[in-house]
Design a protein around this motif. Structure first.
Motif, PDB file in Angstrom:
ATOM      1  N   TYR A  91       0.835  -1.201   0.000  1.00  0.00           N
ATOM      2  CA  TYR A  91       0.000   0.000   0.000  1.00  0.00           C
ATOM      3  C   TYR A  91       0.871   1.254   0.000  1.00  0.00           C
ATOM      4  CZ  TYR A  91      -2.920   3.716   1.892  1.00  0.00           C
ATOM      5  OH  TYR A  91      -3.541   4.917   2.088  1.00  0.00           O
ATOM      6  N   PHE A  92       1.897   1.282   0.840  1.00  0.00           N
ATOM      7  CA  PHE A  92       2.746   2.464   0.916  1.00  0.00           C
ATOM      8  C   PHE A  92       3.618   2.631  -0.328  1.00  0.00           C
ATOM      9  CE2 PHE A  92       1.745   3.069   5.433  1.00  0.00           C
ATOM     10  CZ  PHE A  92       1.699   4.456   5.468  1.00  0.00           C
ATOM     11  N   GLN A  93       3.977   1.549  -0.969  1.00  0.00           N
ATOM     12  CA  GLN A  93       4.703   1.681  -2.232  1.00  0.00           C
ATOM     13  C   GLN A  93       3.862   2.445  -3.255  1.00  0.00           C
ATOM     14  OE1 GLN A  93       5.613  -2.395  -3.128  1.00  0.00           O
ATOM     15  NE2 GLN A  93       7.293  -2.507  -1.669  1.00  0.00           N
ATOM     16  N   LYS A  94       2.590   2.102  -3.331  1.00  0.00           N
ATOM     17  CA  LYS A  94       1.689   2.808  -4.251  1.00  0.00           C
ATOM     18  C   LYS A  94       1.457   4.246  -3.790  1.00  0.00           C
ATOM     19  CE  LYS A  94      -0.773  -1.398  -5.646  1.00  0.00           C
ATOM     20  NZ  LYS A  94      -2.069  -2.131  -5.616  1.00  0.00           N
ATOM     21  N   ALA A  95       1.311   4.429  -2.469  1.00  0.00           N
ATOM     22  CA  ALA A  95       1.068   5.771  -1.930  1.00  0.00           C
ATOM     23  C   ALA A  95       2.240   6.705  -2.213  1.00  0.00           C
ATOM     24  CB  ALA A  95       0.794   5.694  -0.433  1.00  0.00           C
ATOM     25  N   MET A  96       3.467   6.203  -2.124  1.00  0.00           N
ATOM     26  CA  MET A  96       4.648   7.020  -2.404  1.00  0.00           C
ATOM     27  C   MET A  96       4.619   7.536  -3.840  1.00  0.00           C
ATOM     28  SD  MET A  96       6.640   7.332   0.258  1.00  0.00           S
ATOM     29  CE  MET A  96       6.428   6.673   1.911  1.00  0.00           C
ATOM     30  N   ARG A  97       4.257   6.654  -4.769  1.00  0.00           N
ATOM     31  CA  ARG A  97       4.203   7.065  -6.176  1.00  0.00           C
ATOM     32  C   ARG A  97       3.095   8.087  -6.399  1.00  0.00           C
ATOM     33  NH1 ARG A  97       5.519   1.454  -7.064  1.00  0.00           N
ATOM     34  NH2 ARG A  97       3.319   0.906  -7.219  1.00  0.00           N
ATOM     35  N   ARG A  98       1.912   7.811  -5.840  1.00  0.00           N
ATOM     36  CA  ARG A  98       0.781   8.715  -6.042  1.00  0.00           C
ATOM     37  C   ARG A  98       1.020  10.082  -5.412  1.00  0.00           C
ATOM     38  NH1 ARG A  98      -3.660   4.074  -4.459  1.00  0.00           N
ATOM     39  NH2 ARG A  98      -3.700   2.997  -6.483  1.00  0.00           N
ATOM     40  N   ALA A  99       1.727  10.108  -4.286  1.00  0.00           N
ATOM     41  CA  ALA A  99       1.979  11.365  -3.591  1.00  0.00           C
ATOM     42  C   ALA A  99       3.175  12.122  -4.154  1.00  0.00           C
ATOM     43  CB  ALA A  99       2.194  11.099  -2.100  1.00  0.00           C
ATOM     44  N   GLY A 100       3.924  11.489  -5.035  1.00  0.00           N
ATOM     45  CA  GLY A 100       5.096  12.144  -5.606  1.00  0.00           C
ATOM     46  C   GLY A 100       6.218  12.344  -4.613  1.00  0.00           C
ATOM     47  N   ILE A 101       6.335  11.425  -3.659  1.00  0.00           N
ATOM     48  CA  ILE A 101       7.436  11.499  -2.696  1.00  0.00           C
ATOM     49  C   ILE A 101       8.722  11.049  -3.391  1.00  0.00           C
ATOM     50  CG2 ILE A 101       8.326  10.644  -0.493  1.00  0.00           C
ATOM     51  CD1 ILE A 101       5.846  12.425  -0.236  1.00  0.00           C
ATOM     52  N   PRO A 102       9.797  11.838  -3.322  1.00  0.00           N
ATOM     53  CA  PRO A 102      11.038  11.518  -4.057  1.00  0.00           C
ATOM     54  C   PRO A 102      11.835  10.398  -3.392  1.00  0.00           C
ATOM     55  CG  PRO A 102      11.343  13.516  -2.779  1.00  0.00           C
ATOM     56  CD  PRO A 102       9.895  13.144  -2.612  1.00  0.00           C
TER      57      PRO A 102
END
Length: 235
Positions: free
Chosen positions: A27-38
């Motif tokens: 879930y957090f892997q997807k969230a990182m991409r969606r949130a644009g976290i570098p």
């Protein structure tokens, strides 16, 4: 290019308590991409996000003090990163902080030494007797032996040294701070089982609710929340 060590604190509530650790990682892997976290990636033929979690939370438990460490290639302010992540969180997940760690900081998983829990009874599952009066007597014992079962053996162990604090708070809610981590790890379910045995009753299956408040590390001879080891990133 230098990388930044970041520690993220988040909470898990409601229906999300039934989601296991591996699914939370995905879930957090997807969230990182969606949130644009570098977030930084590993090298090699199969690169993956550099991400690790402090201490997996058992299925069915809620928490307001979960932690993950990442490496980031760019510097976002803490306020912006928290906003971006919460914008893509589902109901039952919330990010509280995004803090920069010192370069020599150990990862959260290796630092965990203790955890705070709140334990309460589900409706209709509290003991009929005045169990509140016995909690102090239970914790005042010099030893609290329990039978600890593993896949290969059964051993009687004394869990008293692993219970830092145990007390009533907010009415009939039990607050406890327990040793946690790879070396000494005590689950609140085991403490409640020992308490039930002490007062001569059995709690009904699934009769208690457990909420993990926070995770702690030893720092300068004190237990401090894992987020205290980092600093907020300004604009």
């Amino acid at each position: 290019m230098s990388v930044l060590k970041i520690r993220i604190k988040f909470g898990k509530y409601g229906a999300m308590k039934f989601i296991g650790h591996l699914d939370i990682m995905r879930y957090f892997q997807k969230a990182m991409r969606r949130a644009g976290i570098p977030i930084s990636y590993s090298g090699g033929y199969s690169p993956h996000m550099i991400m690790s979690f402090a201490s997996p939370l058992g299925v069915g438990l809620t928490s307001g003090g979960e932690y993950m460490d990442i490496e980031a290639g760019e510097c976002l302010s803490s306020e912006e990163a928290v906003r971006r992540l919460n914008d893509v969180m589902v109901e039952g997940m919330k990010v509280f902080s995004y803090r920069l760690l010192p370069e020599d900081a150990g990862n959260a998983m290796s630092l965990v030494a203790a955890a705070d829990y709140l334990v309460s009874f589900r409706e209709g599952c509290a003991p009929a007797l005045a169990w509140q009066d016995r909690l102090h007597d239970f914790f005042s014992q010099t030893e609290i032996p329990i039978l600890k079962k593993t896949k290969k053996s059964e051993t009687v162990v004394d869990i008293k040294p692993l219970i830092h604090t145990l007390a009533l708070c907010e009415g009939d809610i039990i607050s406890m701070r327990l040793s946690a981590g790879s070396a000494d790890n005590l689950k609140p379910e085991l403490v409640m089982k020992a308490f039930a045995s002490f007062i001569g009753i059995e709690f009904p299956p699934f009769g208690i609710k457990i909420h993990r408040k926070d995770l702690y590390a030893w720092m300068e001879n004190s237990l401090l929340p894992l987020e205290a080891l980092g600093d907020n990133i300004g604009e």
